[in-house]
Design a protein around this motif. Sequence first.
Motif, PDB file in Angstrom:
ATOM      1  N   UNK A   1       5.816   8.768  -9.916  1.00 18.22           N
ATOM      2  CA  UNK A   1       5.132   7.723 -10.913  1.00 18.22           C
ATOM      3  C   UNK A   1       5.507   6.277 -10.321  1.00 18.22           C
ATOM      4  N   UNK A   2       4.593   5.580  -9.875  1.00 21.00           N
ATOM      5  CA  UNK A   2       4.395   4.395  -9.136  1.00 21.00           C
ATOM      6  C   UNK A   2       4.227   3.315  -9.931  1.00 21.00           C
ATOM      7  N   UNK A   3       5.261   2.404  -9.912  1.00 18.46           N
ATOM      8  CA  UNK A   3       5.262   1.132 -10.481  1.00 18.46           C
ATOM      9  C   UNK A   3       4.888   0.099  -9.760  1.00 18.46           C
ATOM     10  N   UNK A   4       4.301  -1.125 -10.319  1.00 13.82           N
ATOM     11  CA  UNK A   4       3.796  -2.085  -9.676  1.00 13.82           C
ATOM     12  C   UNK A   4       2.331  -2.215  -9.431  1.00 13.82           C
ATOM     13  N   UNK A   5       1.975  -3.107  -8.511  1.00 12.52           N
ATOM     14  CA  UNK A   5       0.709  -3.260  -8.079  1.00 12.52           C
ATOM     15  C   UNK A   5       0.410  -2.757  -6.673  1.00 12.52           C
ATOM     16  N   UNK A   6      -0.299  -1.570  -6.272  1.00 11.96           N
ATOM     17  CA  UNK A   6      -0.427  -1.005  -5.204  1.00 11.96           C
ATOM     18  C   UNK A   6      -1.915  -1.766  -4.645  1.00 11.96           C
ATOM     19  N   UNK A   7      -1.709  -2.290  -3.448  1.00 17.52           N
ATOM     20  CA  UNK A   7      -3.381  -2.697  -2.739  1.00 17.52           C
ATOM     21  C   UNK A   7      -4.092  -1.501  -2.725  1.00 17.52           C
ATOM     22  N   UNK A   8      -3.769  -0.396  -1.983  1.00 18.45           N
ATOM     23  CA  UNK A   8      -4.368   0.550  -1.725  1.00 18.45           C
ATOM     24  C   UNK A   8      -3.335   1.846  -1.979  1.00 18.45           C
ATOM     25  N   UNK A   9      -3.996   3.018  -2.343  1.00 20.08           N
ATOM     26  CA  UNK A   9      -3.264   4.504  -2.225  1.00 20.08           C
ATOM     27  C   UNK A   9      -4.007   5.439  -1.587  1.00 20.08           C
ATOM     28  N   UNK A  10      -3.499   6.304  -0.786  1.00 17.64           N
ATOM     29  CA  UNK A  10      -4.090   7.156  -0.072  1.00 17.64           C
ATOM     30  C   UNK A  10      -3.119   8.436  -0.099  1.00 17.64           C
ATOM     31  N   UNK A  11      -3.742   9.526  -0.428  1.00 17.46           N
ATOM     32  CA  UNK A  11      -3.099  10.696  -0.818  1.00 17.46           C
ATOM     33  C   UNK A  11      -3.609  12.003   0.051  1.00 17.46           C
ATOM     34  N   UNK A  12      -2.768  12.572   0.922  1.00 13.46           N
ATOM     35  CA  UNK A  12      -3.053  13.781   1.751  1.00 13.46           C
ATOM     36  C   UNK A  12      -1.857  14.957   1.262  1.00 13.46           C
ATOM     37  N   UNK A  13      -2.485  15.953   1.412  1.00 12.02           N
ATOM     38  CA  UNK A  13      -1.598  17.130   0.874  1.00 12.02           C
ATOM     39  C   UNK A  13      -2.269  17.835  -0.192  1.00 12.02           C
ATOM     40  N   UNK A  14      -1.640  18.791  -0.831  1.00 10.11           N
ATOM     41  CA  UNK A  14      -1.931  19.552  -1.826  1.00 10.11           C
ATOM     42  C   UNK A  14      -1.216  19.585  -3.382  1.00 10.11           C
ATOM     43  N   UNK A  15      -1.882  19.499  -4.474  1.00 12.19           N
ATOM     44  CA  UNK A  15      -0.987  19.658  -5.532  1.00 12.19           C
ATOM     45  C   UNK A  15      -0.021  18.882  -5.899  1.00 12.19           C
ATOM     46  N   UNK A  16      -0.353  17.739  -5.482  1.00 10.04           N
ATOM     47  CA  UNK A  16       0.504  16.256  -5.869  1.00 10.04           C
ATOM     48  C   UNK A  16      -0.132  15.762  -7.166  1.00 10.04           C
ATOM     49  N   UNK A  17       1.077  15.211  -7.944  1.00 10.23           N
ATOM     50  CA  UNK A  17       0.609  14.548  -9.591  1.00 10.23           C
ATOM     51  C   UNK A  17       1.102  13.196  -9.511  1.00 10.23           C
ATOM     52  N   UNK A  18       0.243  12.186  -9.319  1.00  9.86           N
ATOM     53  CA  UNK A  18       0.745  10.941  -9.106  1.00  9.86           C
ATOM     54  C   UNK A  18       0.192   9.846 -10.381  1.00  9.86           C
ATOM     55  N   UNK A  19       1.073   9.111 -10.822  1.00 10.78           N
ATOM     56  CA  UNK A  19       0.501   8.239 -11.945  1.00 10.78           C
ATOM     57  C   UNK A  19       1.047   7.034 -11.232  1.00 10.78           C
ATOM     58  N   UNK A  20      -0.089   6.018 -11.036  1.00 16.10           N
ATOM     59  CA  UNK A  20       0.098   4.679 -10.527  1.00 16.10           C
ATOM     60  C   UNK A  20      -0.204   3.507 -11.632  1.00 16.10           C
TER      61      UNK A  20
ATOM     62  N   UNK B   1       0.837  -1.244   0.032  1.00 23.71           N
ATOM     63  CA  UNK B   1      -0.059   0.028  -0.039  1.00 23.71           C
ATOM     64  C   UNK B   1       0.819   1.183  -0.075  1.00 23.71           C
ATOM     65  N   UNK B   2       0.325   2.419  -0.507  1.00 22.45           N
ATOM     66  CA  UNK B   2       1.148   3.546  -0.728  1.00 22.45           C
ATOM     67  C   UNK B   2       0.462   4.725   0.090  1.00 22.45           C
ATOM     68  N   UNK B   3       0.918   5.566   1.033  1.00 20.69           N
ATOM     69  CA  UNK B   3       0.444   6.684   1.507  1.00 20.69           C
ATOM     70  C   UNK B   3       1.493   7.886   1.171  1.00 20.69           C
ATOM     71  N   UNK B   4       0.760   8.827   0.507  1.00 20.09           N
ATOM     72  CA  UNK B   4       1.654  10.089   0.219  1.00 20.09           C
ATOM     73  C   UNK B   4       1.038  11.047   0.755  1.00 20.09           C
ATOM     74  N   UNK B   5       1.966  11.897   1.584  1.00 18.55           N
ATOM     75  CA  UNK B   5       1.777  13.139   2.171  1.00 18.55           C
ATOM     76  C   UNK B   5       2.651  14.304   1.700  1.00 18.55           C
ATOM     77  N   UNK B   6       2.346  15.375   1.816  1.00 13.06           N
ATOM     78  CA  UNK B   6       2.948  16.591   1.469  1.00 13.06           C
ATOM     79  C   UNK B   6       2.462  17.146   0.472  1.00 13.06           C
ATOM     80  N   UNK B   7       3.278  18.189  -0.388  1.00 14.44           N
ATOM     81  CA  UNK B   7       2.545  18.893  -1.416  1.00 14.44           C
ATOM     82  C   UNK B   7       3.712  18.880  -2.609  1.00 14.44           C
ATOM     83  N   UNK B   8       3.144  19.376  -3.764  1.00 19.55           N
ATOM     84  CA  UNK B   8       3.903  19.484  -5.050  1.00 19.55           C
ATOM     85  C   UNK B   8       4.865  18.376  -5.350  1.00 19.55           C
ATOM     86  N   UNK B   9       4.489  17.211  -5.230  1.00 21.80           N
ATOM     87  CA  UNK B   9       5.136  16.111  -5.641  1.00 21.80           C
ATOM     88  C   UNK B   9       4.680  15.495  -6.972  1.00 21.80           C
ATOM     89  N   UNK B  10       5.579  15.199  -7.800  1.00 22.87           N
ATOM     90  CA  UNK B  10       5.379  14.332  -9.034  1.00 22.87           C
ATOM     91  C   UNK B  10       5.745  12.942  -8.866  1.00 22.87           C
TER      92      UNK B  10
END
Length: 138
Positions: A81-100, A70-79
């Motif tokens: 790229x996430x490879x593989x198979x994530x069970x869950x993804x949780x994003x908190x913060x602002x202005x993140x750009x995430x490709x899973x 599983x992946x938890x992302x916190x913080x802001x203004x991150x770019x």
Amino acid sequence: MSRGHTRNPCTVLLTGVSLLALIAGTAGCESEPPHRSARISKNYDGRFINTITYDSFGTTSELNCADGKSLNVTGSNNRLTVRGRCATVTVAGADNRITVEQVDSELTISGINNAVTYRGGGPKLDDQGSGNTITNRR
């Protein structure tokens, strides 16, 4: 090592570039933690737990959920790229750009103005924030 700093074998702090090396297994607990960092938690016996926590600001990085972490992302203004198979993804913060590559069970966003694109899987979507976009690009 600076005076007053002790090494913690259970948690390693890394920059976004070093993060990929640790996930690949080429870095370990003996790494010196930098002042700006992404954090990966580890069990006491040195094995990765099933959740990767990425906590940073203004970084561009590649991560790997491998086969079901599983992946938890916190913080802001991150770019990210996430490879593989994530069970869950949780994003908190602002202005993140995430490709899973794939999210299997749940994708939750609780921040503002985040954009998450996933390419596979069938997650339950939960947007608890404001101004977020979730895109399925199968």
